[in-house]
Design a protein around this motif. Sequence first.
Motif, short mmCIF file in Angstrom:
data_model
loop_
_atom_site.label_atom_id
_atom_site.label_comp_id
_atom_site.label_asym_id
_atom_site.label_seq_id
_atom_site.Cartn_x
_atom_site.Cartn_y
_atom_site.Cartn_z
N ALA A 16 0.81 -1.22 0.00
CA ALA A 16 0.00 0.00 0.00
C ALA A 16 0.84 1.27 0.00
O ALA A 16 0.38 2.31 -0.46
CB ALA A 16 -0.93 -0.01 1.22
N THR A 17 2.08 1.20 0.49
CA THR A 17 2.91 2.40 0.59
C THR A 17 3.58 2.76 -0.72
O THR A 17 3.48 3.90 -1.19
CB THR A 17 3.98 2.23 1.69
N GLY B 44 3.46 0.71 -3.81
CA GLY B 44 2.74 0.31 -5.01
C GLY B 44 3.47 -0.65 -5.92
O GLY B 44 3.11 -0.80 -7.09
N ARG C 184 -10.75 3.75 -0.83
CA ARG C 184 -9.74 4.79 -1.05
C ARG C 184 -8.33 4.19 -1.08
O ARG C 184 -7.44 4.72 -1.77
CB ARG C 184 -9.85 5.85 0.05
N VAL C 185 -8.14 3.11 -0.35
CA VAL C 185 -6.84 2.43 -0.36
C VAL C 185 -6.82 1.35 -1.45
O VAL C 185 -5.88 1.25 -2.23
CB VAL C 185 -6.53 1.81 1.01
N ARG C 186 -7.90 0.56 -1.52
CA ARG C 186 -7.92 -0.57 -2.44
C ARG C 186 -7.81 -0.14 -3.90
O ARG C 186 -7.27 -0.88 -4.74
CB ARG C 186 -9.22 -1.36 -2.24
N ARG D 205 -5.81 1.66 -5.29
CA ARG D 205 -4.44 1.78 -5.79
C ARG D 205 -4.03 0.61 -6.67
O ARG D 205 -3.19 0.76 -7.56
CB ARG D 205 -3.47 1.91 -4.61
N GLU E 91 -5.92 -0.79 -8.81
CA GLU E 91 -6.47 -0.54 -10.14
C GLU E 91 -5.52 0.35 -10.95
O GLU E 91 -5.51 0.28 -12.18
CB GLU E 91 -7.85 0.11 -10.02
N HIS E 92 -4.76 1.20 -10.26
CA HIS E 92 -3.79 2.04 -10.97
C HIS E 92 -2.71 1.18 -11.62
O HIS E 92 -2.19 1.53 -12.69
CB HIS E 92 -3.16 3.03 -9.99
N ARG F 264 7.79 1.60 -11.96
CA ARG F 264 7.41 2.13 -10.65
C ARG F 264 8.64 2.61 -9.89
O ARG F 264 8.59 3.61 -9.17
CB ARG F 264 6.68 1.03 -9.86
N CYS G 121 9.27 6.28 -8.19
CA CYS G 121 9.64 6.50 -6.79
C CYS G 121 10.96 7.28 -6.69
O CYS G 121 11.10 8.14 -5.82
CB CYS G 121 9.77 5.16 -6.06
#
Length: 344
Positions: free
Chosen positions: A207-208, A210, A288-290, A292, A294-295, A332, A336
């Motif tokens: 979650a942090t 991705g 709102r978290v989940r 991510r 989908e991105h 990714r 970052c």
Amino acid sequence: MGQRGFWDEEKRIHRLQQKKPTLATLSETIPWDAFRPLLEQGYSHERKSNAGRKRIDPIILFKMLVLQQLFNLSDEELEFQVNDRRSFEEFVGLGVMNTIPDATTIAFFRERLRKAGVVDELFERFEEHLRTQGLEARGGQIIDATLVPVPKQRNSREENKTIKDGAIPEKWLDKPNRLRQKDTDARWVKKNGVNHYGYKNSICIDATHGFIRRFAITPANIHDSQMLIQVLDSENGDDFVWADSGYAGAQFEDLLDMAGFESRIHEKGSRCHPLSEEAQERNKVRSRVRARVEHVFGAITTCMRGKLTRRIGLARTRAWWGLRNLTYNFLRYLHCNSKAMLAV
């Protein structure tokens, strides 16, 4: 138009790199040599003599496989584009005087990596690099799956029934060339009233940051929830697990609880038992978290030119998507790094 000067070509290349720096940044940022010991297994067979053409550096072939995933190219199109584009040629480390590996060489190298079981090890090797850079998995994990379409097979109903039963139609057994072109692992599934044919890519991201931390490739008819345990990341620094309502169920909640995870799976209603307003609000907060995850699928679909896969069979599709998920992690990583540089 005047004649080009001596330095005009160099200035032209510099301007191109400034406008489209992704490949140049990838070439400079990714620790390519860290993969060399694994890639050498693609040349596991010993040469009988030193006669013949000198073998191609496996890093060059690996970079070509990364290019293939970045732009979702066939082997033949990859060969053409590396010959045609200066930026592709420079990325793989070849010059105008070098011979470009052909489509057959690329296909054989990818197949040797698959047979040696190296693709998963490449994925794990980059995971080790992320940890050394302070990008270890934390913040909990988000799990989801996406459909992977493949070209539809034109089989008769009897042939499809035989394949579904786990056998090979007798007519194909004496025609090896035909059998080689038949995908007996892909399956049909209906989603939102639409039939889909192919496989599924189930992933787990942290979650942090991705990054894709775990993945599993299955036929499309395997339900998402059956891959929950396989893609769970035990090395994530936090215990939260987010997933959509397809993973809901008391058995999964119990499994997560026994494994020491804290469930944030969406609650699921039914016709006779609709969700309460409180449950709907909890789902909204979790979304709102989940969202991510989908991105990630959106980036693969748009930035990496779609999900259509022209590989035959589960083993080759899994190797293909192992490289695809790894390539996404490369992109990714660039993102970052760029955020870290802006923060300095």
